[in-house]
Design a protein around this motif. Structure first.
Motif, PDB file in Angstrom:
ATOM      1  N   LEU A 205      75.240  71.605  82.281  1.00  0.00           N
ATOM      2  CA  LEU A 205      76.278  70.662  81.772  1.00  0.00           C
ATOM      3  C   LEU A 205      77.235  71.393  80.924  1.00  0.00           C
ATOM      4  CD1 LEU A 205      78.024  68.138  81.681  1.00  0.00           C
ATOM      5  CD2 LEU A 205      76.268  67.336  79.830  1.00  0.00           C
ATOM      6  N   ASN A 206      76.725  72.072  79.762  1.00  0.00           N
ATOM      7  CA  ASN A 206      77.597  72.579  78.927  1.00  0.00           C
ATOM      8  C   ASN A 206      78.355  73.878  79.551  1.00  0.00           C
ATOM      9  OD1 ASN A 206      78.525  73.573  76.000  1.00  0.00           O
ATOM     10  ND2 ASN A 206      77.451  75.253  76.632  1.00  0.00           N
TER      11      ASN A 206
ATOM     12  N   LYS B 131      81.041  72.413  81.982  1.00  0.00           N
ATOM     13  CA  LYS B 131      82.239  71.584  81.258  1.00  0.00           C
ATOM     14  C   LYS B 131      82.953  72.371  80.292  1.00  0.00           C
ATOM     15  CE  LYS B 131      83.279  67.315  78.802  1.00  0.00           C
ATOM     16  NZ  LYS B 131      82.677  65.935  78.167  1.00  0.00           N
ATOM     17  N   ASN B 132      82.251  73.251  79.509  1.00  0.00           N
ATOM     18  CA  ASN B 132      82.842  73.730  78.421  1.00  0.00           C
ATOM     19  C   ASN B 132      83.197  75.480  78.484  1.00  0.00           C
ATOM     20  OD1 ASN B 132      82.837  71.308  76.946  1.00  0.00           O
ATOM     21  ND2 ASN B 132      80.478  71.743  76.370  1.00  0.00           N
TER      22      ASN B 132
ATOM     23  N   ARG C  72      85.009  75.042  82.471  1.00  0.00           N
ATOM     24  CA  ARG C  72      85.972  74.178  82.270  1.00  0.00           C
ATOM     25  C   ARG C  72      86.191  73.496  83.827  1.00  0.00           C
ATOM     26  NH1 ARG C  72      88.143  74.298  77.339  1.00  0.00           N
ATOM     27  NH2 ARG C  72      87.689  76.092  76.051  1.00  0.00           N
TER      28      ARG C  72
ATOM     29  N   VAL D 201      86.440  70.508  86.279  1.00  0.00           N
ATOM     30  CA  VAL D 201      87.107  69.087  86.028  1.00  0.00           C
ATOM     31  C   VAL D 201      86.566  68.401  87.568  1.00  0.00           C
ATOM     32  CG1 VAL D 201      88.892  69.933  84.782  1.00  0.00           C
ATOM     33  CG2 VAL D 201      89.272  69.734  87.314  1.00  0.00           C
TER      34      VAL D 201
ATOM     35  N   TYR E 254      82.577  63.098  84.348  1.00  0.00           N
ATOM     36  CA  TYR E 254      81.586  63.191  83.150  1.00  0.00           C
ATOM     37  C   TYR E 254      81.491  61.798  82.480  1.00  0.00           C
ATOM     38  CZ  TYR E 254      82.710  68.184  83.659  1.00  0.00           C
ATOM     39  OH  TYR E 254      82.788  69.547  84.298  1.00  0.00           O
TER      40      TYR E 254
ATOM     41  N   ASP F 150      75.402  63.071  77.031  1.00  0.00           N
ATOM     42  CA  ASP F 150      76.267  63.475  77.919  1.00  0.00           C
ATOM     43  C   ASP F 150      75.618  63.830  79.254  1.00  0.00           C
ATOM     44  OD1 ASP F 150      78.477  62.920  76.342  1.00  0.00           O
ATOM     45  OD2 ASP F 150      78.179  64.857  75.441  1.00  0.00           O
TER      46      ASP F 150
ATOM     47  N   ALA G  83      77.034  64.960  83.936  1.00  0.00           N
ATOM     48  CA  ALA G  83      77.975  64.998  84.873  1.00  0.00           C
ATOM     49  C   ALA G  83      77.422  64.491  86.063  1.00  0.00           C
ATOM     50  CB  ALA G  83      78.580  66.489  85.199  1.00  0.00           C
TER      51      ALA G  83
END
Length: 254
Positions: free
Chosen positions: A24-25, A28-29, A32, A34, A57, A65, A67
């Motif tokens: 997930l990290n 998402k991070n 990036r 979406v 998310y 957290d 997704a």
């Protein structure tokens, strides 16, 4: 496109899949991504490619957290070698095993068995071995994702050479021993051409000091065929990659 692995049991019948933790990290991070973006998901157990779209998310009732993904389509990827290669790698010094795991996974190995041989300098106690294997397995998963493997290769706990020979003889139909004293023009091409799709192939790679004569004899008595990887002496971290490259040429290059 991002490639991750998920347990098949997490793929719901309604087509949804929840991703948490490090994946997930990364999604998402780091990448990036979406909602609407697409990712490739592998189960690590079959040769199919699952394409999922990111729906949202969110956080669950415990505040964790996640997704939520939804399946778009499935296709046969056909990216795996038609033979399953088990690498019995003599334990090398320093961090060479990290490189061996990463590159051999990229090249198609299915299992890696760190093997304690007579000339292995490294000796791991049970606790250290468990930590090392955990690290190597994480490297294998990362390399499998990068190279879009569909099977997640497994790194086993280290075992002594005699146990490794017995394990290979039990589980594999072809046993090979790349050996620097084997002449390059004496039968290697014939041995390799005898490997057939569906075979499980064990390959033994010596540590920095190579095999002892006793280890070579024990492997041969269990059915291992000595082969040559060429006329130059290769490092232990190069030999497994070279062998896998031979198989790629034989089975995948027209």
């Amino acid at each position: 496109m991002l490639h991750i692995f998920a347990d098949a049991s997490a793929m719901k019948e309604d087509g949804t899949l929840r991703i948490t933790g490090g994946d997930l990290n990364h999604m998402k991070n780091v990448c990036r991504l979406v909602p609407g973006d697409e990712v490739i998901v592998g189960t690590g157990g079959d040769d199919r490619e699952y394409r999922y779209g990111i729906e949202r998310y969110g956080q669950d009732e415990r505040g964790a957290d996640f997704a939520e993904l939804r399946l778009r389509f499935v296709k046969d990827a056909n990216v795996e070698l038609p033979v399953r290669v088990v690498l019995y790698q003599g334990l090398p010094k320093a961090d060479k095993m990290d490189l061996i795991v990463r590159k051999c996974v990229e090249l198609g190995v299915c299992e890696i068995v760190p093997t304690v041989m007579e000339r292995s300098i490294v000796r791991l106690d049970e606790q250290k071995a468990a930590r090392k294997v955990q690290r190597w397995q994480a490297i294998a998963e990362s390399a499998a994702g990068q190279s879009r493997r569909r099977i997640l290769p497994q790194v086993h706990l280290p075992m002594p050479m005699q146990e490794a020979i017995a394990d290979a003889a039990t589980r594999c139909s072809v046993l090979l021993l790349p050996y620097e004293l084997q002449p390059a023009d004496k039968g290697t091409r014939e041995v390799l051409s005898g490997i057939r799709p569906g075979d499980r192939v064990a390959v033994f790679i010596g540590p920095e000091g190579g095999f002892t004569p006793e280890e070579v004899q024990a492997a041969r008595q269990s059915g291992a065929a000595p082969i040559s990887l060429g006329r130059r002496i290769l490092r232990t971290e190069t030999a497994g990659m070279t062998f896998l490259s031979f198989l790629i040429y034989q089975f995948e290059i027209s």
